[in-house]
Scaffold this active site. Structure first.
Site, PDB file in Angstrom:
ATOM      1  N   CYS A  35      17.885 -29.261  20.383  1.00 59.40           N
ATOM      2  CA  CYS A  35      16.565 -29.705  19.922  1.00 59.40           C
ATOM      3  C   CYS A  35      16.533 -29.962  18.419  1.00 59.40           C
ATOM      4  CB  CYS A  35      15.488 -28.683  20.291  1.00 59.40           C
ATOM      5  SG  CYS A  35      15.681 -27.118  19.436  1.00 59.40           S
ATOM      6  N   CYS A 105      13.506 -21.170  22.428  1.00 52.47           N
ATOM      7  CA  CYS A 105      12.953 -20.997  21.074  1.00 52.47           C
ATOM      8  C   CYS A 105      12.971 -19.514  20.695  1.00 52.47           C
ATOM      9  CB  CYS A 105      11.529 -21.535  21.005  1.00 52.47           C
ATOM     10  SG  CYS A 105      11.299 -23.143  21.789  1.00 52.47           S
TER      11      CYS A 105
END
Ligand code: FES
Length: 143
Positions: A35, A105
């Site tokens: 990402c 995350c």
């Protein structure tokens, strides 16, 4: 049900401990190649081995910001050994959950804390078990 919990939204919109510690004892920087998000964690450790201060800078998504913010809250005031045990699941639980595709995350937050602790140990010449600092296998991580 909302995609994000109130706590995630709160930590995203009002992140705690944002910034840089100029006199940090340990700095950890990690990134996710998929990402492109980057997280930097700073820790200050007192003479008793307690994390007296901690800040972060995150260039990334809202969940990366919320998880870094929560991670700083969970390790501040704690012995450094406890910070090392902080898991991404603990961060997710403290935030009342994250959507499955955002779990990676929280892994970044765990790794940033660990990288800062490792940097602290390296700078102080403190011996540690390398197994405690194995890099997360992102290939098997949901992203
Ligand atoms: Fe990569 Fe959130 S999308 S850390």
């Amino acid at each position: 049900m909302a995609l994000y919990s109130d706590k995630v939204m709160d930590h995203f919109q009002n992140p705690r401990n944002v910034g840089k510690l100029d006199d940090a004892d340990g700095i950890g920087e990690v990134g996710n190649a998929k990402c492109g998000d980057i997280m930097r964690m700073y820790i200050k450790v007192d003479d008793n081995g307690v994390i007296s201060d901690c800040k972060f800078n995150t260039f990334g998504c809202g969940s990366a910001i919320a998880t870094s913010s929560m991670a700083t809250e969970l390790i501040k005031g704690k012995p450094i050994e406890e910070a090392l045990k902080l898991s991404n699941q603990a961060v997710v639980e403290a935030l009342d959950g994250l959507p499955a595709h955002k779990i990676h995350c929280s892994v970044l937050a765990e790794e940033a804390v660990r990288a800062a602790v490792k940097d602290y140990y390296d700078k102080k010449g403190i011996a540690y078990d390398p197994d405690d600092f194995q890099i997360h296998d992102c290939e098997s991580c949901q992203s």
